[in-house]
Each structure stands twice: as structure tokens, then as C-alpha cells.
Write a protein that holds these residues in place. Structure first.
Motif: not given
Length: 508
Positions: A209-213, A252-255
Motif C-alpha cells: 500500500i503506497e500513495h506515492r505510486v 476515486a482519489g488514486v494518485w
């Protein structure tokens, strides 16, 4: 210790609902992850990503936690709780989980002992434990000797220590929940390289899981996107998923890589655009300030001169361990200066005196509001709604003692904050059952509820998806426009860029 091969993961109609919650964190999940696959798990904040990792690690038990479970979640055909128990009994680790909150994985007083703890629990021969400890600590670039106190670690250093504890076990499946979220850029690069090396050498699988893809894409075989409270929304190779689902993922808020990312979100909330602020008068002035946490002999922060002004932002940056959080605590009036002075202006003090660290709690929260690095440290109420009322009630109690009357926050005011920070559907939920991103937004809401003139925020954008990041950033810009002062200790480069356009940056 005999290290297992990578396991097969299967979910068949699996769902989990936390105790006291009406909505399911995950429901109707059908998923198969082959041995050795490297999966990037995406979804909006609160979509159940961390819940799924906890389930795969065998940590969710309806009999112990009171939660509800349906369907099955399997590791190599065995229910995950039993798989975990059997692995410990047999002296190995099937899965290794790095939690979103690394402090929750710190159990012992010395760093080396903390890494050795898991190995000892798995009955690893004593002659093998310390070589594994040293190898794991070296691999994540841990900067201290094994006897260093865990109580003196910064959030980022603690995250490296927790990752070392996971890697030392040699699990067949790494479960990584935002492993670089609290790390400076150099530290994040080193951790990514360490994980890449481990995966290459062992063939282990990984669910990340990571927002900085973008920096992780070279390691990833597959992307799985979760629908909040539902099953799989999108699944496939990274290139195809991002190409076919760009608009829906962004909504949906995905980077989404190549779609503006955080910089695009920052632009939408006004990087480079000056706010028309209400006043620029000094509120806090630091002169030769030195700061340290309780128990520290030497202050890591020394000789700081700065001014916190109304309507202006102050971003505090620097490497892990430089003292960003320590300085933030001092500016918030939560620790006394180790040397030098921190002086509040008359406009901020409102008769409470010039030394913030001497103010009573009710005085402090209505003047300086603090969001801690770990949001759980400031939760005291059983529901989100009640949590928001704690600060205003404390302020009202203080006013009643002084003036014989009080004006506590109204239900509509609390409701407005919940709606603004996308927490209204969680009003009756226990704060500890929220996702990391939701907990962070709640901690910001609790500070705003007392309407302080200065906000001190430690990693305020941790755990946010693209949508909630932009909304939180826009809120900070609004507060600046209202004449509030915003101080943020952060590694988030885009947040620093945003705040620098409305103030200044201090690098430790």
C-alpha cells in the motif's frame, strides 16, 4: 530457521467489519494472488486496504476483537489466523506485516532487542539471531547502534526499525503499509532499494500500500484497486490499469502516475498564488531556541530564530532525526525551551502570559492547536463526534471558570467540520477503527474545533489519497486567508511547495 517459500493468497467473498461500525471495511472480496507476485494495492482513503493486510497477517479475530467476518481468507489454503499460529509454532514466518503506524510495532527499549524480539518468538537459534538483526538494520540504513533507545527515535527512524524487524524474519510474503510515508527522500530511496533486493534474492511475494505510486512501479507486477466497502474495482498490469482507468481512478482519489500527481493537486489549491491574509503580525517569536523531548539529554534542535505570523505558513523540513517533530512540539507550547526563548505576542496570549508552555490546557487549545505525528495520541473519546466536542468543552469550562459563562461548540459546527473533512459518515465510529488517513483528518478536525490562531501540524498529509490531500491543502490555504498561522513539519515536497508560496521554509 527454515524460511518458507512465497505463499498463495486467496479471498473468497471475504469481508470484515470492525467492532462498533455499521459499514463493512471490506466486503465481497474475491481475489487470488499467485506465489511471488508483487501487487500494488490501491483505493481511496478508507477503502479497506490496511484491513486486508491485517487480515492476511492473521491479526483479525472476531472472537478477540468483536468484529464481524464473512467469507474466507486463505494463505496456501489455510485460514490466515491458523496459518500464522502454525508458522510461529514451526519456527518461521509466512507473512511479515509493516503497519501503517510503526510505533505500534515497537515493543522493547533497545533497537537491537526490538528487531530480535520477533526472531526470538519464532524460536530462531540464538547463534543466528544477532547476525540477522545486524543484516536487517544495515539493509534499511538504520543510523544507530543496537543499544540505542527506541524511545529516542523519530517517526521515520521508527519506521525503518519496524521494517528491519519484518525483513529479519525472512517471510514469504511482505505486507507493506506505506513503508516510506514518514521517510525523507534519501531514506525512502534506500528502503525501496532494500525491498527490491530482498524480493529479488528470496523470490518473496509482496502486497504494497503506497500513495506515492510512481517510484514503486519498477517493482510491481500487478495493480489491484479496492472499492470502499466492496470488492475489487480494477485489477491487472500497472500500465493497463492506469491507462484504462485514469479518470475513474483519479475521481476515486488514486494518485495516477502521469496525471498531475501531487503536483497537479497542489496546483489546484493555489501553489504560487498569494493569499490575501488578514494581518501579518507576529504571534510566536523564537530567539536562540533549543528544543528536546522528555528524556533527551542533548537537544537535537539548537539556536533557532524564527517568527510565526498571522496569515503566514511555516514549513519545517529536514532529514529523519533532524528534530522536526521536536521543534513542532516546542512551538506548540507542549515542551519548555531547553535554551533560548519562545514568546507569544499579546494578540495570541490574550492575557495568558508570554510563555506558551506555562499555559493551562484550556488556554492552550484555544490559542495553539496541535496535530501530532501519531493521531491516536490525541484521541480520548469513544466516537468521532464526541472526539470533536472534547476541545470545545475544555475551552468552555475554562471560560466558565473565568467569566461565569461558556459557549461550547454546537452540533452544527461539529457537523460542518465532519462534512468538510469527509468524516460525516463516521460520526458514531470509534476513532481507533478509522483508517490512517481518516484518523489524520479527524486529528485536524479536533484542532479546528477550538478555532486556535496557530495550527502546528506534524505530517498532516500522511495517509491521504489525491482527493483528500487536495481538500486538506485547500483548507490550510483558507485558514491562512482567515489570518491563522500554519506551521507544518513534513516530508511532503508538494505540501512544502504549497506552504512556501504563502510563507517560508525552515530546513533543519
Amino acid at each position: 530457521m527454515s524460511e518458507p517459500g512465497p505463499p498463495l493468497v486467496e479471498a473468497r467473498g471475504w469481508g470484515w467489519r470492525h467492532s462498533t461500525r455499521k459499514a463493512w471495511a471490506v466486503r465481497g472480496l474475491d481475489l487470488r494472488i499467485e506465489p511471488g507476485e508483487r501487487v500494488l494495492l490501491l483505493g481511496a482513503s478508507g477503502a479497506g486496504k490496511s484491513t486486508l493486510l491485517a487480515g492476511l497477517a492473521g491479526l483479525l479475530d472476531p472472537d478477540e476483537s468483536g468484529g464481524d467476518e464473512e467469507g474466507v481468507l486463505l494463505i496456501d489454503g489455510v485460514q490466515t489466523r491458523r496459518a500464522r499460529q502454525e508458522a510461529v509454532r514451526d519456527g518461521h514466518a509466512v507473512t511479515g506485516l509493516l503497519l501503517q503506524d510503526p510505533q505500534a510495532q515497537t515493543v522493547l527499549a533497545r533497537c537491537g532487542d526490538d528487531v530480535a524480539f520477533g526472531l526470538e518468538n519464532h524460536a530462531v537459534p540464538e547463534t543466528e539471531i544477532w547476525p540477522k538483526v545486524h543484516k536487517a538494520l544495515d539493509g534499511v540504513g538504520f543510523p544507530y547502534p543496537v543499544e540505542h533507545s527506541t524511545g529516542q527515535l523519530s517517526g521515520g527512524e521508527r519506521q525503518r526499525l519496524a521494517l528491519a524487524g519484518v525483513l529479519a524474519l525472512g517471510p514469504g510474503l511482505l505486507l507493506l503499509d506505506e513503508p516510506t510515508a514518514m521517510l525523507d527522500p534519501e531514506g525512502a530511496d534506500q528502503v525501496r532499494q532494500t525491498i527490491a533486493t530482498v524480493l529479488e534474492m528470496t523470490g518473496a511475494g509482496c502486497i504494497l500500500i503506497e500513495h506515492r505510486v510512481e517510484p514503486w512501479l519498477p517493482l510491481i507486477d500487478r495493480v489491484v484497486v479496492l472499492e470502499p466497502g466492496g470488492g475489487v474495482y480494477a485489477d491487472g498490469p500497472p500500465g493497463r490499469v492506469f491507462a484504462e482507468q485514469t479518470d475513474s481512478l483519479a475521481a476515486a482519489g488514486v494518485w495516477v502516475p502521469g496525471n498531475g500527481g501531487r503536483s497537479g493537486a497542489a496546483g489546484r489549491v493555489g501553489v504560487g498564488k498569494q493569499v490575501v491574509a488578514v494581518g501579518r503580525s507576529p504571534l510566536l517569536t523564537a530567539q536562540g531556541l533549543a528544543a528536546r523531548r522528555p528524556g533527551q539529554e542533548q537537544p537535537p534542535v539548537r539556536d533557532v530564530d524564527l517568527v510565526v505570523r498571522a496569515g503566514r505558513a511555516l514549513a519545517i523540513t529536514g532529514a529523519n532525526g533532524a528534530g522536526k517533530s521536536t521543534l513542532a512540539l516546542a512551538l506548540a507550547g507542549l515542551t519548555a525551551p531547553a535554551a533560548g526563548k519562545l514568546t507569544a505576542s499579546d494578540a495570541l496570549a490574550k492575557g495568558a502570559g508570554p510563555d506558551p508552555h506555562k499555559w493551562r490546557a484550556g488556554q492552550l487549545v484555544s490559542r495553539i492547536g496541535t496535530v501530532f505525528q501519531d493521531p491516536q495520541h490525541q484521541f480520548v473519546a469513544p466516537t468521532v463526534e464526541q472526539e470533536l466536542a472534547v476541545g470545545p468543552e475544555r475551552v468552555a469550562s475554562q471560560k466558565k471558570r473565568l467569566f461565569g459563562k461558556a459557549n461550547p461548540a454546537t452540533t452544527s459546527q461539529i457537523g460542518g467540520l465532519l462534512e468538510r473533512l469527509r468524516l460525516d459518515h463516521l460520526a458514531r465510529a470509534n476513532p481507533y477503527t478509522l483508517s490512517g488517513g481518516e484518523q489524520r483528518r479527524l486529528s485536524v478536525a479536533t484542532v479546528l474545533a477550538t478555532a486556535p490562531d496557530v495550527l502546528v501540524l506534524d505530517e498532516p498529509t500522511f495517509g491521504q489519497d489525491a482527493r483528500t490531500w487536495a481538500e486538506l491543502a485547500a483548507l490550510l490555504v483558507e485558514l491562512l486567508g482567515e489570518g491563522k498561522a500554519v506551521v507544518a513539519a513534513t516530508h511532503d515536497a508538494e505540501l512544502v511547495e504549497l506552504l512556501a508560496a504563502h510563507g517560508e521554509v525552515v530546513k533543519l
